[in-house]
Design a protein around this motif. Structure first.
Motif, PDB file in Angstrom:
ATOM      1  N   SER A  25       0.841  -1.189   0.000  1.00 53.97           N
ATOM      2  CA  SER A  25       0.000   0.000   0.000  1.00 53.97           C
ATOM      3  C   SER A  25       0.876   1.239   0.000  1.00 53.97           C
ATOM      4  O   SER A  25       1.962   1.233   0.568  1.00 53.97           O
ATOM      5  CB  SER A  25      -0.893   0.013   1.247  1.00 53.97           C
ATOM      6  OG  SER A  25      -1.734  -1.104   1.260  1.00 53.97           O
ATOM      7  N   GLU A  64      -8.334   3.806   4.478  1.00 54.64           N
ATOM      8  CA  GLU A  64      -8.176   4.451   3.177  1.00 54.64           C
ATOM      9  C   GLU A  64      -9.525   4.852   2.590  1.00 54.64           C
ATOM     10  O   GLU A  64      -9.665   5.936   2.020  1.00 54.64           O
ATOM     11  CB  GLU A  64      -7.436   3.503   2.227  1.00 54.64           C
ATOM     12  CG  GLU A  64      -5.983   3.283   2.602  1.00 54.64           C
ATOM     13  CD  GLU A  64      -5.332   2.149   1.841  1.00 54.64           C
ATOM     14  OE1 GLU A  64      -4.091   2.165   1.709  1.00 54.64           O
ATOM     15  OE2 GLU A  64      -6.053   1.228   1.374  1.00 54.64           O
ATOM     16  N   TYR A 136      -3.659   9.302  -0.594  1.00 57.03           N
ATOM     17  CA  TYR A 136      -3.644   8.132  -1.467  1.00 57.03           C
ATOM     18  C   TYR A 136      -4.110   8.509  -2.868  1.00 57.03           C
ATOM     19  O   TYR A 136      -4.264   9.678  -3.195  1.00 57.03           O
ATOM     20  CB  TYR A 136      -4.531   7.032  -0.869  1.00 57.03           C
ATOM     21  CG  TYR A 136      -4.213   6.747   0.581  1.00 57.03           C
ATOM     22  CD1 TYR A 136      -3.055   6.062   0.937  1.00 57.03           C
ATOM     23  CD2 TYR A 136      -5.045   7.207   1.591  1.00 57.03           C
ATOM     24  CE1 TYR A 136      -2.746   5.814   2.262  1.00 57.03           C
ATOM     25  CE2 TYR A 136      -4.743   6.962   2.927  1.00 57.03           C
ATOM     26  CZ  TYR A 136      -3.594   6.268   3.264  1.00 57.03           C
ATOM     27  OH  TYR A 136      -3.285   6.026   4.575  1.00 57.03           O
TER      28      TYR A 136
END
Length: 367
Positions: A25, A64, A136
């Motif tokens: 990730s 996330e 992200y």
């Protein structure tokens, strides 16, 4: 089955008158950046590792997902920066919906459909990161996983009320005149659960294409599960991946404005939006936050096709300048030097700068 939203009918009328795999990730703060720090999208710079990494929705962990939803809600509460041209905008989210609305008639069924939307997505992603602290990449929604799963559309993870984008709206009956092709749809009202319910999430533009008008209203959805099952198919993706050149690829991606042939672009819009849903309004479809996930998946498919022959396909662009002008009776085809813009959200750039997702203008990848 014809596209039902009146916006598509008006668009057709107008047109006829003018005739690499990673497993880790991304770490907090490891979003892609441009070598010339401070350079915005559309400015000449060099993309260097670490890139922004875009994940499929269900591959994101709970944190996330929450961070993404919070960032979208953050943009919806920040003041507009584009009121000079999108006078009805109140929020930053409105800005991104508004530029799509303003340019809809020139960026669909044309050769620059995919590059323009690639630029639109990347600029939205950058705003989430720079203005709302999102760490992200923009998620994508691979609907083929859902249509193969055997699960009811209401149970697909992306529509989860707690960890997803919320579900359908309540059913609103329509007359035959309001639903002339008889689309099987199941909702139509304001989304009733999840993070994007009224008044937590307010849309200020639409449903008309007048970007000067402010009209606060709710997000609507009108699930059409049968349409999803017949359009959002791996077989259609496989057909696209077999196309020999960009002209064939992009024309099949958009297809024609009906569902006589399975269509993943319109299929994603109308599977979620049916007749009355926000995402079915071709001018204002970014009103639904799932727009970004759907179009990120389309961009991912294009990038996957490009990577099959990367050196030639990042140079391969064609298709009409004027919507539906595939025989070039009204104008010519786009070239790599054809320029697009996002108004106050993004500088004017030639298409050549949008062909590689780790080029000078763009800096991301899909995992």
């Amino acid at each position: 089955m014809q596209f039902l939203n009146p916006s598509f009918v008006s668009l057709l009328g107008l047109v006829l008158t003018v005739a690499a795999n990673a497993t880790a990730s991304p770490l907090p703060g490891s979003k892609g950046h441009l070598e010339a720090r401070g350079a915005g999208l559309g400015e000449c710079a060099h993309c260097i590792w670490p890139y922004t990494l875009r994940k499929e929705w269900r591959a994101m962990n709970t944190t996330e997902k929450k961070d993404y939803i919070d960032a979208v809600l953050c943009l919806a509460k920040k003041p507009s920066k584009a009121k000079a041209t999108i006078k009805g905008a109140i929020s930053r989210y409105d800005d991104f919906q508004g530029i799509h609305c303003a340019q809809t008639d020139s960026v669909h069924w044309v050769g620059h459909f995919l590059p323009w939307h690639r630029y639109h997505l990347a600029t939205f992603e950058k705003a989430l990161q720079d203005e709302c602290g999102y760490k992200y990449g923009l998620p994508y929604w691979d609907w083929t996983i859902d249509t193969k799963s055997g699960k009811r559309m209401y149970d697909w993870p992306v529509f989860d009320a707690k960890t997803g984008l919320g579900g359908n709206g309540p059913f609103i009956p329509l007359t035959n005149e309001e639903n002339p092709s008889g689309m099987v749809r199941t909702g139509g009202g304001c989304v009733k659960d999840g993070p994007f319910t009224w008044p937590n999430f307010v849309l200020n533009l639409g449903p008309t294409n007048d970007t000067n008008k402010t009209n606060p209203h709710c997000l609507t959805r009108d699930f059409a599960p049968t349409l999803a099952a017949s359009n959002l198919l791996q077989s259609v993706v496989d057909e696209l991946m077999s196309k020999p050149d960009f002209g064939c690829f992009t024309r099949r991606m958009e297809s024609i404005p009906n569902f006589d042939v399975p269509n993943i672009h319109g299929g994603g819009h109308f599977a979620v939006g049916g007749v009355l849903g926000s995402i079915s309004n071709n001018y204002n479809s970014p009103a639904d936050p799932i727009f970004w996930l759907h179009h990120a998946n389309l961009d991912r498919i294009w990038w996957s096709w490009q990577k099959q022959m990367i050196s030639s396909r990042i140079q391969d662009i064609s298709g009409p300048i004027v919507p539906f002008d595939y025989e070039n009776k009204a104008a010519g085809n786009v070239t790599l030097d054809f320029r697009v813009n996002l108004g106050e959200m993004g500088a004017e750039v030639p298409l050549r700068q949008l062909m590689h997702i780790q080029g000078g203008t763009l800096c991301y990848d899909y995992i």
